[in-house]
Design a protein around this motif. Structure first.
Motif, PDB file in Angstrom:
ATOM      1  N   LEU A  41       0.826  -1.203   0.000  1.00  0.00           N
ATOM      2  CA  LEU A  41       0.000   0.000   0.000  1.00  0.00           C
ATOM      3  C   LEU A  41       0.866   1.261   0.000  1.00  0.00           C
ATOM      4  CD1 LEU A  41      -2.658  -1.162   2.600  1.00  0.00           C
ATOM      5  CD2 LEU A  41      -3.029  -0.834   0.153  1.00  0.00           C
ATOM      6  N   GLY A  42       2.025   1.199   0.676  1.00  0.00           N
ATOM      7  CA  GLY A  42       2.931   2.341   0.679  1.00  0.00           C
ATOM      8  C   GLY A  42       3.473   2.648  -0.702  1.00  0.00           C
ATOM      9  N   LEU A  43       3.695   1.623  -1.505  1.00  0.00           N
ATOM     10  CA  LEU A  43       4.137   1.850  -2.882  1.00  0.00           C
ATOM     11  C   LEU A  43       3.065   2.579  -3.681  1.00  0.00           C
ATOM     12  CD1 LEU A  43       5.923  -1.526  -3.734  1.00  0.00           C
ATOM     13  CD2 LEU A  43       6.985   0.715  -3.377  1.00  0.00           C
ATOM     14  N   VAL A  44       1.800   2.251  -3.424  1.00  0.00           N
ATOM     15  CA  VAL A  44       0.701   2.935  -4.119  1.00  0.00           C
ATOM     16  C   VAL A  44       0.684   4.420  -3.765  1.00  0.00           C
ATOM     17  CG1 VAL A  44      -1.811   3.077  -4.354  1.00  0.00           C
ATOM     18  CG2 VAL A  44      -0.683   0.841  -4.288  1.00  0.00           C
ATOM     19  N   THR A  45       0.745   4.730  -2.468  1.00  0.00           N
ATOM     20  CA  THR A  45       0.728   6.133  -2.063  1.00  0.00           C
ATOM     21  C   THR A  45       1.995   6.851  -2.523  1.00  0.00           C
ATOM     22  OG1 THR A  45       1.638   5.522   0.105  1.00  0.00           O
ATOM     23  CG2 THR A  45      -0.745   5.710  -0.076  1.00  0.00           C
ATOM     24  N   ALA A  46       3.114   6.142  -2.581  1.00  0.00           N
ATOM     25  CA  ALA A  46       4.351   6.755  -3.060  1.00  0.00           C
ATOM     26  C   ALA A  46       4.225   7.154  -4.530  1.00  0.00           C
ATOM     27  CB  ALA A  46       5.524   5.802  -2.863  1.00  0.00           C
ATOM     28  N   VAL A  47       3.649   6.262  -5.339  1.00  0.00           N
ATOM     29  CA  VAL A  47       3.458   6.574  -6.757  1.00  0.00           C
ATOM     30  C   VAL A  47       2.558   7.793  -6.910  1.00  0.00           C
ATOM     31  CG1 VAL A  47       2.403   5.747  -8.898  1.00  0.00           C
ATOM     32  CG2 VAL A  47       3.891   4.234  -7.582  1.00  0.00           C
ATOM     33  N   LEU A  48       1.485   7.856  -6.134  1.00  0.00           N
ATOM     34  CA  LEU A  48       0.576   8.996  -6.224  1.00  0.00           C
ATOM     35  C   LEU A  48       1.254  10.289  -5.769  1.00  0.00           C
ATOM     36  CD1 LEU A  48      -2.705   7.347  -4.875  1.00  0.00           C
ATOM     37  CD2 LEU A  48      -2.237   8.083  -7.222  1.00  0.00           C
ATOM     38  N   ALA A  49       2.042  10.216  -4.692  1.00  0.00           N
ATOM     39  CA  ALA A  49       2.715  11.419  -4.194  1.00  0.00           C
ATOM     40  C   ALA A  49       3.748  11.927  -5.188  1.00  0.00           C
ATOM     41  CB  ALA A  49       3.376  11.121  -2.846  1.00  0.00           C
ATOM     42  N   VAL A  50       4.513  11.025  -5.795  1.00  0.00           N
ATOM     43  CA  VAL A  50       5.503  11.431  -6.793  1.00  0.00           C
ATOM     44  C   VAL A  50       4.808  11.999  -8.025  1.00  0.00           C
ATOM     45  CG1 VAL A  50       7.279  10.589  -8.369  1.00  0.00           C
ATOM     46  CG2 VAL A  50       7.272   9.830  -5.980  1.00  0.00           C
ATOM     47  N   ALA A  51       3.702  11.376  -8.437  1.00  0.00           N
ATOM     48  CA  ALA A  51       2.953  11.876  -9.594  1.00  0.00           C
ATOM     49  C   ALA A  51       2.392  13.266  -9.328  1.00  0.00           C
ATOM     50  CB  ALA A  51       1.825  10.909  -9.938  1.00  0.00           C
ATOM     51  N   ALA A  52       1.966  13.522  -8.091  1.00  0.00           N
ATOM     52  CA  ALA A  52       1.430  14.842  -7.754  1.00  0.00           C
ATOM     53  C   ALA A  52       2.493  15.922  -7.852  1.00  0.00           C
ATOM     54  CB  ALA A  52       0.839  14.816  -6.347  1.00  0.00           C
ATOM     55  N   GLY A  53       3.758  15.545  -7.651  1.00  0.00           N
ATOM     56  CA  GLY A  53       4.829  16.512  -7.816  1.00  0.00           C
ATOM     57  C   GLY A  53       5.024  16.937  -9.260  1.00  0.00           C
ATOM     58  N   ARG A  54       4.569  16.107 -10.189  1.00  0.00           N
ATOM     59  CA  ARG A  54       4.695  16.427 -11.610  1.00  0.00           C
ATOM     60  C   ARG A  54       3.421  17.029 -12.184  1.00  0.00           C
ATOM     61  NH1 ARG A  54       8.976  13.432 -14.194  1.00  0.00           N
ATOM     62  NH2 ARG A  54      10.214  12.318 -12.639  1.00  0.00           N
ATOM     63  N   TRP A  55       2.269  16.704 -11.581  1.00  0.00           N
ATOM     64  CA  TRP A  55       0.979  17.234 -12.038  1.00  0.00           C
ATOM     65  C   TRP A  55       0.308  17.964 -10.885  1.00  0.00           C
ATOM     66  CZ3 TRP A  55       1.950  11.913 -13.407  1.00  0.00           C
ATOM     67  CH2 TRP A  55       2.339  11.757 -14.737  1.00  0.00           C
ATOM     68  N   PRO A  56       0.443  19.276 -10.842  1.00  0.00           N
ATOM     69  CA  PRO A  56      -0.091  20.052  -9.716  1.00  0.00           C
ATOM     70  C   PRO A  56      -1.585  19.868  -9.490  1.00  0.00           C
ATOM     71  CG  PRO A  56       1.412  21.390 -11.033  1.00  0.00           C
ATOM     72  CD  PRO A  56       1.200  20.113 -11.791  1.00  0.00           C
ATOM     73  N   ARG A  57      -2.349  19.582 -10.550  1.00  0.00           N
ATOM     74  CA  ARG A  57      -3.789  19.392 -10.353  1.00  0.00           C
ATOM     75  C   ARG A  57      -4.075  18.221  -9.421  1.00  0.00           C
ATOM     76  NH1 ARG A  57      -6.680  20.281 -16.297  1.00  0.00           N
ATOM     77  NH2 ARG A  57      -6.036  22.468 -16.585  1.00  0.00           N
ATOM     78  N   LEU A  58      -3.284  17.169  -9.538  1.00  0.00           N
ATOM     79  CA  LEU A  58      -3.467  16.016  -8.668  1.00  0.00           C
ATOM     80  C   LEU A  58      -3.149  16.357  -7.220  1.00  0.00           C
ATOM     81  CD1 LEU A  58      -3.992  13.017  -8.137  1.00  0.00           C
ATOM     82  CD2 LEU A  58      -1.629  12.550  -8.865  1.00  0.00           C
ATOM     83  N   SER A  59      -2.166  17.231  -7.019  1.00  0.00           N
ATOM     84  CA  SER A  59      -1.759  17.560  -5.649  1.00  0.00           C
ATOM     85  C   SER A  59      -2.888  18.214  -4.857  1.00  0.00           C
ATOM     86  CB  SER A  59      -0.537  18.479  -5.676  1.00  0.00           C
ATOM     87  OG  SER A  59      -0.847  19.729  -6.275  1.00  0.00           O
ATOM     88  N   ARG A  60      -3.816  18.878  -5.535  1.00  0.00           N
ATOM     89  CA  ARG A  60      -4.907  19.554  -4.832  1.00  0.00           C
ATOM     90  C   ARG A  60      -5.860  18.562  -4.167  1.00  0.00           C
ATOM     91  NH1 ARG A  60      -6.590  23.859  -9.626  1.00  0.00           N
ATOM     92  NH2 ARG A  60      -4.551  24.893  -9.819  1.00  0.00           N
ATOM     93  N   VAL A  61      -5.982  17.387  -4.741  1.00  0.00           N
ATOM     94  CA  VAL A  61      -6.902  16.378  -4.190  1.00  0.00           C
ATOM     95  C   VAL A  61      -6.152  15.101  -3.835  1.00  0.00           C
ATOM     96  CG1 VAL A  61      -8.961  17.268  -5.324  1.00  0.00           C
ATOM     97  CG2 VAL A  61      -7.479  15.662  -6.541  1.00  0.00           C
ATOM     98  N   LEU A  62      -4.849  15.201  -3.623  1.00  0.00           N
ATOM     99  CA  LEU A  62      -4.038  14.009  -3.383  1.00  0.00           C
ATOM    100  C   LEU A  62      -4.508  13.215  -2.164  1.00  0.00           C
ATOM    101  CD1 LEU A  62      -1.665  12.225  -4.120  1.00  0.00           C
ATOM    102  CD2 LEU A  62      -0.165  13.784  -2.857  1.00  0.00           C
ATOM    103  N   PRO A  63      -4.789  13.834  -0.997  1.00  0.00           N
ATOM    104  CA  PRO A  63      -5.263  13.023   0.140  1.00  0.00           C
ATOM    105  C   PRO A  63      -6.539  12.255  -0.184  1.00  0.00           C
ATOM    106  CG  PRO A  63      -4.601  15.208   0.874  1.00  0.00           C
ATOM    107  CD  PRO A  63      -4.618  15.248  -0.620  1.00  0.00           C
ATOM    108  N   LEU A  64      -7.457  12.876  -0.915  1.00  0.00           N
ATOM    109  CA  LEU A  64      -8.707  12.217  -1.282  1.00  0.00           C
ATOM    110  C   LEU A  64      -8.449  11.021  -2.194  1.00  0.00           C
ATOM    111  CD1 LEU A  64     -11.880  12.293  -1.408  1.00  0.00           C
ATOM    112  CD2 LEU A  64     -11.595  13.709  -3.457  1.00  0.00           C
ATOM    113  N   VAL A  65      -7.646  11.216  -3.234  1.00  0.00           N
ATOM    114  CA  VAL A  65      -7.359  10.149  -4.192  1.00  0.00           C
ATOM    115  C   VAL A  65      -6.599   9.013  -3.514  1.00  0.00           C
ATOM    116  CG1 VAL A  65      -6.125   9.579  -6.326  1.00  0.00           C
ATOM    117  CG2 VAL A  65      -7.397  11.733  -6.160  1.00  0.00           C
TER     118      VAL A  65
END
Length: 421
Positions: A161-185
């Protein structure tokens, strides 16, 4: 006066134009605000000391994501508005800013040299590549897992599960739109995986306990404690706004978990919070804090050379909390540990060549885990367990205050007066 501009003799024997000094202090304020996820109490004092190093005075009105800065020099004043989103993602900049600010405050650094130094810190790339940051988030998750349930199953599921959240967190660093709703996603993704794959039997523990390690990176325990500390220290606006934002992040996580429940077609009763039987040996629990601290260093871009020092603060916090809890209970033990951590971090950080207090205290603070109680309380309420839910929420409030006041008391006990130059 030179062409209508106010100037003052600087360390290099030349003039210090008000406009350039204001731009320097504006940049410094923005960088300090961006690193103020643990509180903004030091921003005003640091900027004032640097301004005094160039013979100027500064005044500031702070909110968590902005400041109004006024710089006064030789009878003239300049006022600018500064905006920056508070975070703790780049601790390397926090570490580099402290010696820079100390040199500038001594009054012997030429303005041009100070400008170059601050620009170099601001523009420095992250110390670790994206994949190491992702690995750090995964290790951060695994290291925290035994605190929820000391079982091998908890560690194994948390690793995936940590790998999943890590992928999402790293992706949010490249796509700012994702970072706005990152905790929700992230919460929705973790919720679906836990309910569909990992929480199929009560023998492995409650779904909430399996989710929390992977979501701990997003849980705003630091913001909750920083808000309480700012309120206690008299920073009413910053503390109140930060508190509201922390609650908003908790609600994002809660909504993400609920979306996962609805997406899987499960009933909210699936969000039970019962621990599995412990099967983790003591040595594994002891070493988990090493994994946790390494993950913290990589995930938050702390300088690698500080790993031994940060390990020391983590183990000290754990030892003091464990020992004090046996004597005065859980809340009292947390308070005593926070006092010890605050005093140690403040005393060590006093010298300018030592790491800043925020960097020293952050890993130890994470071990006190205040935000996860709020998450457990909300999900327990949603799962139809009102007594347990309200108990966890009340524990969160009590623990937040205990940590915030403890850290503040420790800092007061260890702090030495630092008059302006």
């Amino acid at each position: 006066m030179d062409g209508g501009r106010a100037v003052r003799t600087g360390p290099d024997g030349g003039g210090v134009p008000l406009e350039r000094l204001t731009a320097l202090l504006e940049r410094l304020t923005r960088m300090l605000l961006a690193a103020s996820g643990e509180g903004a109490s030091e921003v005003e004092r640091t900027v004032a000391r640097v301004a005094a190093g160039f013979g100027a005075r500064s005044a500031m009105v702070l909110v968590p994501d902005g400041a109004t800065l006024t710089v006064s020099l030789d009878g003239r004043s300049s006022t600018v508005a500064v905006r920056a989103f508070p975070d703790v993602a780049r601790l390397d900049r926090v570490a580099a800013l402290k010696p820079w600010a100390h040199r500038a405050a001594l009054g012997r650094t030429p303005l041009a040299e100070a400008e170059r130094g601050l620009a170099a810190i601001d523009g420095a790339p992250a110390p670790y590549p994206w994949w190491l940051r992702g690995l750090g988030i995964a290790l951060f998750t695994v290291g925290f897992a035994p605190l929820m349930q000391p079982t091998w199953y908890e560690i194994g599921s948390s690793a995936l599960l940590g790998l999943v959240t890590a992928v999402l967190a790293v992706a949010a660093g490249r796509w700012p739109r994702l970072s706005r709703v990152l905790p929700l996603v992230a919460a929705a993704a973790v919720s679906v995986l836990v309910l569909e794959v990992f929480a199929r039997t009560p023998a492995h523990g409650g779904a909430v306990l399996l989710m929390l390690p992977a979501l701990f990176y997003f849980v705003p325990g630091d913001l909750l404690s920083a808000a309480a500390a700012e309120l206690a220290a008299g920073f009413l606006t910053t503390g109140a706004v930060r508190l509201v934002y922390a609650v908003f992040l908790l609600l994002q996580l809660y909504l993400g978990v609920m979306l996962g429940v609805y997406a899987t077609g499960r009933d909210t009763s699936a969000l039970f919070d019962v621990a599995a039987r412990a099967d983790l040996p003591r040595w594994a629990v002891f070493l988990s804090w090493v994994v946790f601290t390494v993950g913290t260093v990589l995930a938050f871009a702390a300088p690698w050379r500080l790993l031994p020092v940060l390990l020391g603060t983590v183990y000290l916090t754990v030892a003091v909390q464990s020992g004090a809890t046996k004597l005065v209970g859980e809340v009292g033990g947390t308070f005593v540990a926070a006092v010890a951590l605050g005093a140690l971090a403040t005393a060590v950080a006093h010298r300018p060549d030592r790491p800043p207090r925020l960097l020293l205290a952050l890993p130890g603070f994470f071990t006190l885990t205040v935000g996860s109680l709020g998450m457990r309380g909300l999900t327990s309420l949603a799962g139809g367990h009102p007594v347990r839910g309200f108990h966890d929420l009340l524990s969160m409030v009590t623990t937040v205050v205990a940590i915030a006041v403890g850290l503040l008391l420790g800092a007061v006990l260890a702090e030495r007066p630092q008059p302006l130059p």
